[in-house]
Write a protein that holds these residues in place. Structure first.
Motif, PDB file in Angstrom:
ATOM      1  N   SER A   2       0.838  -1.198   0.000  1.00  0.00           N
ATOM      2  CA  SER A   2       0.000   0.000   0.000  1.00  0.00           C
ATOM      3  C   SER A   2       0.870   1.244   0.000  1.00  0.00           C
ATOM      4  N   ALA A   3       0.220   2.386  -0.196  1.00  0.00           N
ATOM      5  CA  ALA A   3       0.892   3.682  -0.159  1.00  0.00           C
ATOM      6  C   ALA A   3      -0.133   4.729   0.248  1.00  0.00           C
ATOM      7  N   PRO A   4       0.315   5.794   0.927  1.00  0.00           N
ATOM      8  CA  PRO A   4      -0.635   6.783   1.440  1.00  0.00           C
ATOM      9  C   PRO A   4      -0.983   7.867   0.425  1.00  0.00           C
ATOM     10  N   ALA A   5      -2.017   8.622   0.742  1.00  0.00           N
ATOM     11  CA  ALA A   5      -2.271   9.876   0.046  1.00  0.00           C
ATOM     12  C   ALA A   5      -1.290  10.927   0.557  1.00  0.00           C
ATOM     13  N   LYS A   6      -1.358  12.108  -0.025  1.00  0.00           N
ATOM     14  CA  LYS A   6      -0.530  13.218   0.446  1.00  0.00           C
ATOM     15  C   LYS A   6      -1.298  14.525   0.302  1.00  0.00           C
ATOM     16  N   ILE A   7      -0.901  15.493   1.100  1.00  0.00           N
ATOM     17  CA  ILE A   7      -1.392  16.853   0.895  1.00  0.00           C
ATOM     18  C   ILE A   7      -0.193  17.794   0.901  1.00  0.00           C
ATOM     19  N   ILE A   8      -0.301  18.822   0.099  1.00  0.00           N
ATOM     20  CA  ILE A   8       0.718  19.866   0.112  1.00  0.00           C
ATOM     21  C   ILE A   8       0.255  20.962   1.064  1.00  0.00           C
ATOM     22  N   LEU A   9       1.088  21.285   2.022  1.00  0.00           N
ATOM     23  CA  LEU A   9       0.768  22.358   2.953  1.00  0.00           C
ATOM     24  C   LEU A   9       1.088  23.722   2.359  1.00  0.00           C
ATOM     25  N   PHE A  10       2.230  23.806   1.692  1.00  0.00           N
ATOM     26  CA  PHE A  10       2.683  25.074   1.129  1.00  0.00           C
ATOM     27  C   PHE A  10       3.516  24.804  -0.118  1.00  0.00           C
ATOM     28  N   GLY A  11       3.444  25.724  -1.086  1.00  0.00           N
ATOM     29  CA  GLY A  11       4.409  25.743  -2.169  1.00  0.00           C
ATOM     30  C   GLY A  11       4.031  25.072  -3.463  1.00  0.00           C
ATOM     31  N   GLU A  12       2.765  24.589  -3.603  1.00  0.00           N
ATOM     32  CA  GLU A  12       2.411  23.972  -4.875  1.00  0.00           C
ATOM     33  C   GLU A  12       2.584  24.972  -6.012  1.00  0.00           C
ATOM     34  N   HIS A  13       2.864  24.453  -7.165  1.00  0.00           N
ATOM     35  CA  HIS A  13       3.156  25.195  -8.399  1.00  0.00           C
ATOM     36  C   HIS A  13       4.507  25.894  -8.334  1.00  0.00           C
ATOM     37  N   ALA A  14       4.806  26.609  -7.268  1.00  0.00           N
ATOM     38  CA  ALA A  14       6.111  27.256  -7.173  1.00  0.00           C
ATOM     39  C   ALA A  14       7.233  26.230  -7.129  1.00  0.00           C
ATOM     40  N   ALA A  15       6.936  25.034  -6.610  1.00  0.00           N
ATOM     41  CA  ALA A  15       7.964  23.992  -6.507  1.00  0.00           C
ATOM     42  C   ALA A  15       8.488  23.581  -7.877  1.00  0.00           C
ATOM     43  N   VAL A  16       7.677  23.729  -8.907  1.00  0.00           N
ATOM     44  CA  VAL A  16       8.114  23.392 -10.260  1.00  0.00           C
ATOM     45  C   VAL A  16       9.285  24.281 -10.686  1.00  0.00           C
ATOM     46  N   TYR A  17       9.372  25.464 -10.100  1.00  0.00           N
ATOM     47  CA  TYR A  17      10.389  26.446 -10.480  1.00  0.00           C
ATOM     48  C   TYR A  17      11.494  26.577  -9.430  1.00  0.00           C
ATOM     49  N   GLY A  18      11.705  25.494  -8.664  1.00  0.00           N
ATOM     50  CA  GLY A  18      12.822  25.446  -7.745  1.00  0.00           C
ATOM     51  C   GLY A  18      12.569  26.048  -6.378  1.00  0.00           C
ATOM     52  N   GLN A  19      11.344  26.477  -6.114  1.00  0.00           N
ATOM     53  CA  GLN A  19      11.020  27.017  -4.797  1.00  0.00           C
ATOM     54  C   GLN A  19      10.686  25.879  -3.836  1.00  0.00           C
ATOM     55  N   PRO A  20      10.857  26.102  -2.534  1.00  0.00           N
ATOM     56  CA  PRO A  20      10.565  25.038  -1.579  1.00  0.00           C
ATOM     57  C   PRO A  20       9.069  24.811  -1.394  1.00  0.00           C
ATOM     58  N   ALA A  21       8.733  23.595  -1.020  1.00  0.00           N
ATOM     59  CA  ALA A  21       7.350  23.245  -0.705  1.00  0.00           C
ATOM     60  C   ALA A  21       7.344  22.306   0.492  1.00  0.00           C
ATOM     61  N   LEU A  22       6.261  22.332   1.229  1.00  0.00           N
ATOM     62  CA  LEU A  22       6.086  21.452   2.377  1.00  0.00           C
ATOM     63  C   LEU A  22       4.904  20.537   2.104  1.00  0.00           C
ATOM     64  N   ALA A  23       5.101  19.252   2.317  1.00  0.00           N
ATOM     65  CA  ALA A  23       4.024  18.293   2.080  1.00  0.00           C
ATOM     66  C   ALA A  23       4.097  17.183   3.122  1.00  0.00           C
ATOM     67  N   VAL A  24       2.943  16.573   3.361  1.00  0.00           N
ATOM     68  CA  VAL A  24       2.854  15.529   4.387  1.00  0.00           C
ATOM     69  C   VAL A  24       2.014  14.372   3.871  1.00  0.00           C
ATOM     70  N   PRO A  25       2.293  13.160   4.336  1.00  0.00           N
ATOM     71  CA  PRO A  25       1.445  12.025   3.968  1.00  0.00           C
ATOM     72  C   PRO A  25       0.130  12.060   4.733  1.00  0.00           C
ATOM     73  N   VAL A  26      -0.894  11.520   4.110  1.00  0.00           N
ATOM     74  CA  VAL A  26      -2.182  11.305   4.785  1.00  0.00           C
ATOM     75  C   VAL A  26      -2.361   9.797   4.873  1.00  0.00           C
ATOM     76  N   SER A  27      -1.872   9.241   5.972  1.00  0.00           N
ATOM     77  CA  SER A  27      -1.770   7.781   6.072  1.00  0.00           C
ATOM     78  C   SER A  27      -3.114   7.094   6.245  1.00  0.00           C
ATOM     79  N   THR A  28      -4.160   7.858   6.596  1.00  0.00           N
ATOM     80  CA  THR A  28      -5.484   7.260   6.770  1.00  0.00           C
ATOM     81  C   THR A  28      -6.190   7.010   5.441  1.00  0.00           C
ATOM     82  N   LEU A  29      -5.690   7.615   4.351  1.00  0.00           N
ATOM     83  CA  LEU A  29      -6.215   7.344   3.008  1.00  0.00           C
ATOM     84  C   LEU A  29      -5.125   6.636   2.223  1.00  0.00           C
ATOM     85  N   ARG A  30      -5.425   5.462   1.652  1.00  0.00           N
ATOM     86  CA  ARG A  30      -4.369   4.666   1.038  1.00  0.00           C
ATOM     87  C   ARG A  30      -4.822   4.032  -0.270  1.00  0.00           C
ATOM     88  N   ALA A  31      -3.836   3.717  -1.088  1.00  0.00           N
ATOM     89  CA  ALA A  31      -4.026   2.877  -2.268  1.00  0.00           C
ATOM     90  C   ALA A  31      -3.434   1.510  -1.969  1.00  0.00           C
TER      91      ALA A  31
END
Length: 314
Positions: free
Chosen positions: A8-37
């Protein structure tokens, strides 16, 4: 007879930085272990040979041909890349996929399914690749979903831990100075991250003078957010979430539905709220105090959220 095995593997959510991360900016993300594939390795029915992938939720049943020169299906490509990396022949099994993670909602469903499939296939051939190799393979598959992926989804999901992500730099984890109670509100509207990423890229290409400062500002917010998270400053984190959402609106990746849920959450007592992921639909996230979480959940549902998931990060 082959024993049934599962990965299995968890879902994830991005806390900060989506889209900007594509251009080398930092982003913060965390797993959502209660939702899984999940990926279950099962013996083939009598008379069926080779590797097959069964994804009933997607209406797909795929025989896998690792010798095909062009593979444009993400599931088949995952299997091909894994077997090539392991120098292993296809096993005579069927891998059945199922997922609790909504598709096209910013929760990393594609990466999670690919990761679960890759892990199950490794188990089926008696191998265990290191996380770095698995992460690289899933990133390659992400290109089918997102065109020019940042690498956030696959990294958080494969490692299943909070990360401070900067593209092409070593993985960094971070710790929380206080628990975070987050609500994930689903608009019920599917949206293509690939299209949203492409639209932002066109903004960069056609009006860099206006767009790049927004991307830079999002990166600065991510840096401040990491410091606030590590010191446990919940109020600062919430304020930064709201500021991040405003900048994403300027990148044209929000929507009326997302904006409505963000405003609703804040009016109901959330400390902060923003869209999460590619935008244009999918999910928003709200940071709440544990004692008023139920009030915000009720408000989001009344405002049209088709699903609200509560997760606590510690």
């Amino acid at each position: 007879m082959l024993m049934t095995i599962e990965a299995s593997a968890p879902a994830k959510i991005i806390l900060f930085g989506e889209h900007a991360a594509v251009y080398g900016q930092p982003a913060l993300a965390v797993p959502v272990s209660t939702l899984r594939a999940y990926a279950e390795v099962c013996p083939n029915p009598d008379g069926l040979r080779g590797l097959h992938i069964d994804a009933p939720d997607l209406g797909q049943h795929l025989p896998v041909d690792i010798h095909a020169e062009t593979v444009d299906n993400a599931l088949a490509l995952t299997a091909k890349l894994v077997l090539q990396a392991l120098s292993a022949p296809p096993p005579d099994v069927t891998i059945v996929l199922r997922s609790q993670i909504p598709i096209a909602s910013g929760l990393g469903s594609g990466s999670a399914v690919s990761t679960a499939l890759a892990r199950a296939l490794c188990l089926a051939v008696g191998r265990s690749p290191d996380l770095a190799t698995l992460n690289h393979l899933v990133y390659e598959v992400e290109k089918i979903h997102h065109g020019t992926p940042s690498g956030i989804d696959n990294t958080v999901i494969v490692y299943e831990q909070p990360v401070y992500f900067v593209r092409n730099q070593p993985l960094e984890t971070f710790t929380l100075g206080a628990p975070l109670t987050l609500l994930i509100g689903d608009t019920g509207i599917g949206a293509s991250t690939k299209i949203a990423v492409g639209d932002v890229r066109r903004l960069v290409e056609t009006d860099a003078a206006a767009t790049l400062p927004i991307i830079q500002a999002i990166g600065e917010i991510s840096q401040m957010a990491r410091a606030a998270l590590e010191r446990g400053d919940i109020q600062a984190v919430g304020q930064l979430m709201t500021e991040n959402h405003a900048l994403l609106c300027r990148l044209t990746v929000s929507s009326a539905e997302l904006d409505h849920l963000v405003v609703t959450a804040r009016q109901a007592g959330a400390v902060g709220a923003k869209l999460s992921g590619g935008g244009r639909g999918g999910n928003m996230i709200a940071l709440v105090h544990a004692e008023n979480a139920d009030d915000v959940v009720s408000a989001l549902r009344q405002a049209g959220a088709v699903r609200v998931v509560k997760t606590v990060l510690v």
